[in-house]
Design a protein around this motif. Structure first.
Motif, PDB file in Angstrom:
ATOM      1  N   GLU A  40       0.807  -1.219   0.000  1.00 17.55           N
ATOM      2  CA  GLU A  40       0.000   0.000   0.000  1.00 17.55           C
ATOM      3  C   GLU A  40       0.840   1.269   0.000  1.00 17.55           C
ATOM      4  O   GLU A  40       0.296   2.360  -0.117  1.00 17.55           O
ATOM      5  CB  GLU A  40      -0.916   0.020   1.229  1.00 17.55           C
ATOM      6  N   LEU A  41       2.147   1.150   0.140  1.00 20.78           N
ATOM      7  CA  LEU A  41       2.988   2.335   0.235  1.00 20.78           C
ATOM      8  C   LEU A  41       3.115   3.019  -1.122  1.00 20.78           C
ATOM      9  O   LEU A  41       3.210   2.363  -2.158  1.00 20.78           O
ATOM     10  CB  LEU A  41       4.388   1.967   0.740  1.00 20.78           C
ATOM     11  N   SER A  42       3.135   4.344  -1.089  1.00 21.41           N
ATOM     12  CA  SER A  42       3.336   5.105  -2.324  1.00 21.41           C
ATOM     13  C   SER A  42       4.819   5.060  -2.704  1.00 21.41           C
ATOM     14  O   SER A  42       5.671   4.745  -1.858  1.00 21.41           O
ATOM     15  CB  SER A  42       2.889   6.557  -2.116  1.00 21.41           C
ATOM     16  N   PRO A  43       5.146   5.359  -3.949  1.00 23.49           N
ATOM     17  CA  PRO A  43       6.564   5.349  -4.354  1.00 23.49           C
ATOM     18  C   PRO A  43       7.438   6.307  -3.545  1.00 23.49           C
ATOM     19  O   PRO A  43       8.606   6.013  -3.281  1.00 23.49           O
ATOM     20  CB  PRO A  43       6.523   5.759  -5.827  1.00 23.49           C
ATOM     21  N   ASP A  44       6.856   7.445  -3.123  1.00 26.81           N
ATOM     22  CA  ASP A  44       7.627   8.383  -2.296  1.00 26.81           C
ATOM     23  C   ASP A  44       7.968   7.774  -0.941  1.00 26.81           C
ATOM     24  O   ASP A  44       9.083   7.939  -0.442  1.00 26.81           O
ATOM     25  CB  ASP A  44       6.831   9.677  -2.086  1.00 26.81           C
ATOM     26  N   GLU A  45       6.990   7.076  -0.351  1.00 28.36           N
ATOM     27  CA  GLU A  45       7.240   6.439   0.946  1.00 28.36           C
ATOM     28  C   GLU A  45       8.258   5.309   0.819  1.00 28.36           C
ATOM     29  O   GLU A  45       9.093   5.123   1.705  1.00 28.36           O
ATOM     30  CB  GLU A  45       5.924   5.908   1.535  1.00 28.36           C
ATOM     31  N   VAL A  46       8.208   4.580  -0.282  1.00 26.50           N
ATOM     32  CA  VAL A  46       9.177   3.505  -0.516  1.00 26.50           C
ATOM     33  C   VAL A  46      10.585   4.092  -0.620  1.00 26.50           C
ATOM     34  O   VAL A  46      11.537   3.567  -0.035  1.00 26.50           O
ATOM     35  CB  VAL A  46       8.811   2.708  -1.788  1.00 26.50           C
ATOM     36  N   GLU A  47      10.724   5.189  -1.363  1.00 26.91           N
ATOM     37  CA  GLU A  47      12.032   5.847  -1.492  1.00 26.91           C
ATOM     38  C   GLU A  47      12.529   6.343  -0.150  1.00 26.91           C
ATOM     39  O   GLU A  47      13.722   6.243   0.162  1.00 26.91           O
ATOM     40  CB  GLU A  47      11.947   7.008  -2.489  1.00 26.91           C
ATOM     41  N   LYS A  48      11.621   6.863   0.673  1.00 27.72           N
ATOM     42  CA  LYS A  48      12.008   7.360   1.997  1.00 27.72           C
ATOM     43  C   LYS A  48      12.506   6.208   2.867  1.00 27.72           C
ATOM     44  O   LYS A  48      13.527   6.337   3.565  1.00 27.72           O
ATOM     45  CB  LYS A  48      10.805   8.055   2.648  1.00 27.72           C
ATOM     46  N   VAL A  49      11.820   5.071   2.830  1.00 26.03           N
ATOM     47  CA  VAL A  49      12.241   3.900   3.603  1.00 26.03           C
ATOM     48  C   VAL A  49      13.610   3.418   3.130  1.00 26.03           C
ATOM     49  O   VAL A  49      14.483   3.092   3.936  1.00 26.03           O
ATOM     50  CB  VAL A  49      11.185   2.773   3.500  1.00 26.03           C
ATOM     51  N   ILE A  50      13.832   3.416   1.819  1.00 28.91           N
ATOM     52  CA  ILE A  50      15.121   2.964   1.282  1.00 28.91           C
ATOM     53  C   ILE A  50      16.244   3.902   1.703  1.00 28.91           C
ATOM     54  O   ILE A  50      17.333   3.448   2.078  1.00 28.91           O
ATOM     55  CB  ILE A  50      15.037   2.848  -0.254  1.00 28.91           C
ATOM     56  N   THR A  51      15.994   5.212   1.673  1.00 26.97           N
ATOM     57  CA  THR A  51      17.052   6.145   2.070  1.00 26.97           C
ATOM     58  C   THR A  51      17.371   6.035   3.547  1.00 26.97           C
ATOM     59  O   THR A  51      18.535   6.115   3.939  1.00 26.97           O
ATOM     60  CB  THR A  51      16.668   7.603   1.738  1.00 26.97           C
ATOM     61  N   VAL A  52      16.359   5.820   4.386  1.00 23.49           N
ATOM     62  CA  VAL A  52      16.613   5.639   5.822  1.00 23.49           C
ATOM     63  C   VAL A  52      17.365   4.334   6.045  1.00 23.49           C
ATOM     64  O   VAL A  52      18.283   4.269   6.874  1.00 23.49           O
ATOM     65  CB  VAL A  52      15.294   5.661   6.628  1.00 23.49           C
ATOM     66  N   LEU A  53      17.029   3.297   5.293  1.00 21.36           N
ATOM     67  CA  LEU A  53      17.711   2.011   5.419  1.00 21.36           C
ATOM     68  C   LEU A  53      19.179   2.111   5.027  1.00 21.36           C
ATOM     69  O   LEU A  53      20.051   1.532   5.674  1.00 21.36           O
ATOM     70  CB  LEU A  53      17.005   0.965   4.552  1.00 21.36           C
ATOM     71  N   ASN A  54      19.488   2.891   3.996  1.00 25.87           N
ATOM     72  CA  ASN A  54      20.861   3.010   3.522  1.00 25.87           C
ATOM     73  C   ASN A  54      21.695   4.006   4.325  1.00 25.87           C
ATOM     74  O   ASN A  54      22.914   3.883   4.366  1.00 25.87           O
ATOM     75  CB  ASN A  54      20.877   3.404   2.041  1.00 25.87           C
ATOM     76  N   ASN A  55      21.063   5.007   4.935  1.00 31.76           N
ATOM     77  CA  ASN A  55      21.786   6.044   5.691  1.00 31.76           C
ATOM     78  C   ASN A  55      21.201   6.189   7.094  1.00 31.76           C
ATOM     79  O   ASN A  55      20.576   7.212   7.399  1.00 31.76           O
ATOM     80  CB  ASN A  55      21.711   7.388   4.963  1.00 31.76           C
TER      81      ASN A  55
END
Length: 125
Positions: A40-55
């Motif tokens: 259900e996550l939007s692409p913006d939320e997915v990108e935010k999760v990925i950036t927090v995961l990487n940094n």
């Protein structure tokens, strides 16, 4: 690639190197509700999760949450996930074997490393 039917909290734990507490911390720092489904996550939320995961240190996740603290080569605190985790583990074992310390030798010989009794147990395999 995570399961979209599961909640984002449980779906992130399918990534190697991400546990339950760390996945909750990622969701909170990204501003995503933990109970929402991953699909259900939007692409913006997915990108935010990925950036927090990487940094994680950039988003003020504490150092003691991370699984690679004070790396022997770089001296940095990072969260290592998926294939990087396997590579770092292999490098650590090779380093221990190369310097011929006790743990490295036990790994090389295929014996128990952490002080377990071996007189009567572990005879097979």
């Amino acid at each position: 690639n995570i399961d979209g039917q599961r909640s984002i909290f449980h779906a992130l734990t399918s990534i190697k190197g991400v546990g339950r507490q760390y996945s909750v911390a990622i969701c909170r720092k990204a501003g995503v509700d933990v109970r929402r489904r991953a699909g259900e996550l939007s692409p913006d939320e997915v990108e935010k999760v990925i950036t927090v995961l990487n940094n994680p240190t950039k988003y003020k996740i504490p150092v003691w949450y991370l699984n690679r603290q004070k790396d022997t080569k770089e001296g940095t605190n990072t969260q290592v996930v998926s294939n990087q985790l396997d590579n770092k583990f292999r490098e650590d074992l090779e380093r221990l074997k190369k310097i011929r310390c006790h743990r490295g030798l036990r790994h090389h010989w295929g014996l128990r490393v952490r002080g377990q009794h071996t007189k009567t147990t572990g005879r097979r395999g």
